[in-house]
Design a protein around this motif. Structure first.
Motif, PDB file in Angstrom:
ATOM      1  N   GLY A 102       3.000   3.952  -6.799  1.00 23.32           N
ATOM      2  CA  GLY A 102       3.858   3.910  -7.983  1.00 23.32           C
ATOM      3  C   GLY A 102       3.067   3.554  -9.232  1.00 23.32           C
ATOM      4  O   GLY A 102       3.255   4.144 -10.301  1.00 23.32           O
ATOM      5  N   ILE A 103       2.174   2.587  -9.101  1.00 21.28           N
ATOM      6  CA  ILE A 103       1.332   2.211 -10.237  1.00 21.28           C
ATOM      7  C   ILE A 103       0.425   3.371 -10.640  1.00 21.28           C
ATOM      8  O   ILE A 103       0.207   3.615 -11.834  1.00 21.28           O
ATOM      9  CB  ILE A 103       0.518   0.948  -9.895  1.00 21.28           C
ATOM     10  CG1 ILE A 103       1.447  -0.258  -9.803  1.00 21.28           C
ATOM     11  CG2 ILE A 103      -0.575   0.692 -10.930  1.00 21.28           C
ATOM     12  CD1 ILE A 103       0.787  -1.516  -9.287  1.00 21.28           C
ATOM     13  N   VAL A 159       7.849   3.989 -11.694  1.00 18.41           N
ATOM     14  CA  VAL A 159       8.565   2.724 -11.895  1.00 18.41           C
ATOM     15  C   VAL A 159       9.563   2.495 -10.764  1.00 18.41           C
ATOM     16  O   VAL A 159       9.697   1.371 -10.265  1.00 18.41           O
ATOM     17  CB  VAL A 159       9.254   2.706 -13.280  1.00 18.41           C
ATOM     18  CG1 VAL A 159      10.177   1.520 -13.409  1.00 18.41           C
ATOM     19  CG2 VAL A 159       8.220   2.713 -14.388  1.00 18.41           C
ATOM     20  N   VAL A 160      10.246   3.550 -10.331  1.00 15.57           N
ATOM     21  CA  VAL A 160      11.196   3.415  -9.214  1.00 15.57           C
ATOM     22  C   VAL A 160      10.462   2.981  -7.951  1.00 15.57           C
ATOM     23  O   VAL A 160      10.925   2.085  -7.231  1.00 15.57           O
ATOM     24  CB  VAL A 160      11.956   4.745  -8.984  1.00 15.57           C
ATOM     25  CG1 VAL A 160      12.738   4.713  -7.679  1.00 15.57           C
ATOM     26  CG2 VAL A 160      12.877   5.036 -10.156  1.00 15.57           C
ATOM     27  N   TYR A 161       9.304   3.582  -7.656  1.00 12.53           N
ATOM     28  CA  TYR A 161       8.516   3.193  -6.478  1.00 12.53           C
ATOM     29  C   TYR A 161       8.097   1.739  -6.554  1.00 12.53           C
ATOM     30  O   TYR A 161       8.164   1.009  -5.562  1.00 12.53           O
ATOM     31  CB  TYR A 161       7.273   4.062  -6.347  1.00 12.53           C
ATOM     32  CG  TYR A 161       7.470   5.383  -5.670  1.00 12.53           C
ATOM     33  CD1 TYR A 161       8.700   6.023  -5.661  1.00 12.53           C
ATOM     34  CD2 TYR A 161       6.408   6.026  -5.046  1.00 12.53           C
ATOM     35  CE1 TYR A 161       8.867   7.248  -5.046  1.00 12.53           C
ATOM     36  CE2 TYR A 161       6.566   7.249  -4.435  1.00 12.53           C
ATOM     37  CZ  TYR A 161       7.794   7.851  -4.433  1.00 12.53           C
ATOM     38  OH  TYR A 161       7.950   9.049  -3.815  1.00 12.53           O
ATOM     39  N   VAL A 162       7.639   1.313  -7.715  1.00  8.38           N
ATOM     40  CA  VAL A 162       7.177  -0.070  -7.860  1.00  8.38           C
ATOM     41  C   VAL A 162       8.343  -1.041  -7.662  1.00  8.38           C
ATOM     42  O   VAL A 162       8.218  -2.031  -6.926  1.00  8.38           O
ATOM     43  CB  VAL A 162       6.497  -0.281  -9.230  1.00  8.38           C
ATOM     44  CG1 VAL A 162       6.248  -1.752  -9.486  1.00  8.38           C
ATOM     45  CG2 VAL A 162       5.191   0.492  -9.302  1.00  8.38           C
ATOM     46  N   ILE A 163       9.471  -0.782  -8.285  1.00  7.50           N
ATOM     47  CA  ILE A 163      10.630  -1.668  -8.143  1.00  7.50           C
ATOM     48  C   ILE A 163      11.103  -1.709  -6.696  1.00  7.50           C
ATOM     49  O   ILE A 163      11.366  -2.782  -6.136  1.00  7.50           O
ATOM     50  CB  ILE A 163      11.763  -1.242  -9.094  1.00  7.50           C
ATOM     51  CG1 ILE A 163      11.351  -1.494 -10.542  1.00  7.50           C
ATOM     52  CG2 ILE A 163      13.065  -1.967  -8.764  1.00  7.50           C
ATOM     53  CD1 ILE A 163      12.297  -0.910 -11.569  1.00  7.50           C
ATOM     54  N   MET A 202       0.812  -1.215   0.000  1.00  8.72           N
ATOM     55  CA  MET A 202       0.000   0.000   0.000  1.00  8.72           C
ATOM     56  C   MET A 202       0.846   1.267   0.000  1.00  8.72           C
ATOM     57  O   MET A 202       0.414   2.297  -0.498  1.00  8.72           O
ATOM     58  CB  MET A 202      -0.939   0.002   1.208  1.00  8.72           C
ATOM     59  CG  MET A 202      -1.986  -1.078   1.133  1.00  8.72           C
ATOM     60  SD  MET A 202      -3.245  -1.018   2.421  1.00  8.72           S
ATOM     61  CE  MET A 202      -2.330  -0.748   3.896  1.00  8.72           C
ATOM     62  N   ALA A 203       2.044   1.217   0.555  1.00  2.00           N
ATOM     63  CA  ALA A 203       2.852   2.427   0.693  1.00  2.00           C
ATOM     64  C   ALA A 203       3.699   2.741  -0.532  1.00  2.00           C
ATOM     65  O   ALA A 203       3.975   3.904  -0.802  1.00  2.00           O
ATOM     66  CB  ALA A 203       3.761   2.303   1.917  1.00  2.00           C
TER      67      ALA A 203
END
Length: 66
Positions: A21-22, A38-42, A15-16
């Motif tokens: 990111g998405i 993308v950086v947040y998702v990775i 959730m954080a």
């Protein structure tokens, strides 16, 4: 109880980091939003995976403490 809270922490990572990111990637208001999304998702996937592995290893190899 402690292991349940540990696995709940994995959901908090979802959730954080991953969901925001998405959302940044899908909104795509600015080219940098796509990059940071993308950086947040990775980062979220890596932290979530490490947290999950740690929780599973604690269940498999419990320490003798209380």
């Amino acid at each position: 109880m402690q292991s349940v809270l540990g696995f709940a922490g994995v959901v908090v990572v979802l959730m954080a980091y991953i969901l925001p990111g998405i959302m940044l990637v899908k909104m795509n208001l600015h080219p940098m939003h796509f990059f940071w999304g993308v950086v947040y998702v990775i980062f979220g996937v890596l932290v979530g995976l490490l947290s999950f592995i740690e929780q599973v290893s604690k269940l498999i190899h419990p320490t003798g403490g209380s």
